[in-house]
Design an enzyme around this catalytic site. Sequence first.
Site, PDB file in Angstrom:
ATOM      1  N   HIS A   1       2.123   1.742  -3.433  1.00  0.00           N
ATOM      2  CA  HIS A   1       0.990   2.276  -4.204  1.00  0.00           C
ATOM      3  C   HIS A   1       0.953   3.798  -4.071  1.00  0.00           C
ATOM      4  O   HIS A   1       0.827   4.534  -5.048  1.00  0.00           O
ATOM      5  CB  HIS A   1      -0.334   1.662  -3.731  1.00  0.00           C
TER       6      HIS A   1
ATOM      7  N   LYS B   1       1.199  13.824   3.124  1.00  0.00           N
ATOM      8  CA  LYS B   1       1.036  13.162   4.419  1.00  0.00           C
ATOM      9  C   LYS B   1       2.183  12.214   4.717  1.00  0.00           C
ATOM     10  O   LYS B   1       2.277  11.689   5.811  1.00  0.00           O
ATOM     11  CB  LYS B   1      -0.288  12.415   4.454  1.00  0.00           C
TER      12      LYS B   1
ATOM     13  N   ARG C   1      37.037   7.409  -5.361  1.00  0.00           N
ATOM     14  CA  ARG C   1      36.911   6.902  -3.987  1.00  0.00           C
ATOM     15  C   ARG C   1      38.229   6.269  -3.542  1.00  0.00           C
ATOM     16  O   ARG C   1      38.655   6.391  -2.398  1.00  0.00           O
ATOM     17  CB  ARG C   1      35.769   5.877  -3.900  1.00  0.00           C
TER      18      ARG C   1
ATOM     19  N   LYS D   1       0.840  -1.215   0.000  1.00  0.00           N
ATOM     20  CA  LYS D   1       0.000   0.000   0.000  1.00  0.00           C
ATOM     21  C   LYS D   1       0.875   1.266   0.000  1.00  0.00           C
ATOM     22  O   LYS D   1       0.560   2.260  -0.661  1.00  0.00           O
ATOM     23  CB  LYS D   1      -0.933  -0.034   1.225  1.00  0.00           C
TER      24      LYS D   1
ATOM     25  N   GLU E   1       1.504   6.789  -6.715  1.00  0.00           N
ATOM     26  CA  GLU E   1       0.472   7.844  -6.853  1.00  0.00           C
ATOM     27  C   GLU E   1       1.138   9.228  -6.905  1.00  0.00           C
ATOM     28  O   GLU E   1       0.797  10.062  -7.747  1.00  0.00           O
ATOM     29  CB  GLU E   1      -0.475   7.716  -5.658  1.00  0.00           C
TER      30      GLU E   1
HETATM   31  C1  3PG Z   1      -4.215   9.600  -0.263  1.00  0.00           C
HETATM   32  O1  3PG Z   1      -5.177  10.322   0.054  1.00  0.00           O
HETATM   33  O2  3PG Z   1      -4.194   8.818  -1.207  1.00  0.00           O
HETATM   34  C2  3PG Z   1      -2.999   9.653   0.563  1.00  0.00           C
HETATM   35  O3  3PG Z   1      -3.315   9.963   1.851  1.00  0.00           O
HETATM   36  C3  3PG Z   1      -1.982  10.607  -0.001  1.00  0.00           C
HETATM   37  O4  3PG Z   1      -2.174  11.853   0.504  1.00  0.00           O
HETATM   38  P1  3PG Z   1      -0.992  12.965   0.389  1.00  0.00           P
HETATM   39  O5  3PG Z   1      -0.909  13.381  -1.028  1.00  0.00           O
HETATM   40  O6  3PG Z   1      -1.472  14.061   1.296  1.00  0.00           O
HETATM   41  O7  3PG Z   1       0.267  12.337   0.898  1.00  0.00           O
END
Ligand code: 3PG
Length: 364
Positions: free
Chosen positions: A66, A140, A328, A63, A70
């Site tokens: 995922h 978030k 290095r 998740k 997103e």
């Molecule tokens: C969502 O709503 O899919 C998640 O909480 C992602 O939210 P964010 O863009 O605030 O991290």
Amino acid sequence: MQYRKPLIFSVEISARYGPSLMPGGDPAAWPHLKNIFQSIAAKADGEPCCEWVGNAGSGHFVKMVHNGIEYGDMQLIAEAYHLLYKAVGLNHDQMAEVLQDWNKGELDSFLIEITANILKYRDENGEPIVPKIRDAAGQKGTGKWTCFAALDYGIPVTLIGEAVFARCLSALKDERVRAAKQLPRPTVSSDVVIQDKREFIKQISKALYASKIVSYAQGFMLLAEASKQFNWDLNFGAIALMWRGGCIIRSRFLGDIKRAFDSNKQLSNLLLDTFFTNAIAEAQDSWRVVVSSAVRLGIPVPALSSALAFYDGYSSEVVPANLLQAQRDYFGAHTYELLEKPGTWVHTNWTGHGGRVTSNTYNA
Ligand code: 3PG
């Protein structure tokens, strides 16, 4: 039906008609929960977007990835919007039409669909609302967690990293406003850089698609590494199916990913699946035109360009890490391997003043 198209208007409605569910934990629990979870889950082609992911931690990890993907998808669409707006000069209704058109093809997805709706939305004054929204993104943290994991396991999930940092940069709004008054910008006009605007719009869609393929390839690379580290034995085809409905990244494209992993259980990287190799071959000239045009115009495209840089690195037999190794070893006696003697670590006394002592006790 690939995913529930009518259910895009609110999270409440999506939740009511079925979410994507990614359960992990004690396998003994699954037979007791399977029917309940699968009956409430979204369906794609009649199949529930819910399958047992693996042992404890695996469901949350999947998740989290995922959500990282997103972030990447959203940033790619935002960059495409920026190009359509600033480089091509479309208005919001025209941009909405372009995205509606894209949504009929390989980019068909929930996020493209809602973005078209957002672009054409007008406020109480009858004006597009998007340009009135302060350009400082919140987050978030799930994209950031994905990057933490990527860094921990040494997997180059560069596109999600750029998507997270693009939000961080956007949040420095006041500082950007001050810098914009002082820092020089390119003076070339978009009419000089873009000869055929209609063609450029098509090229943007190709660049978006190719970058999206790279982003998902990177996400599945991270899942593969976590699966190895934790003995999760993740089923990537099943994960693609779980994401096909009831979640933010649902799309037609995930059906192609499912097909790729289902048809070759040993597939080491999505980019090496023939369908996706061919898709990139078809898109790559456009991708390069879009990234180079954006660079010339000073329009930031961190996700589109980092995806291309990843692709160019991943598809290169030789990268300049030989020089890094030499550096290095020069300054830190960290040693290097010779191509003709893999596994044998050597140190060079580069300056004639160093000794034979080396410092290669660990590699992070
Ligand atoms: C969502 O709503 O899919 C998640 O909480 C992602 O939210 P964010 O863009 O605030 O991290």
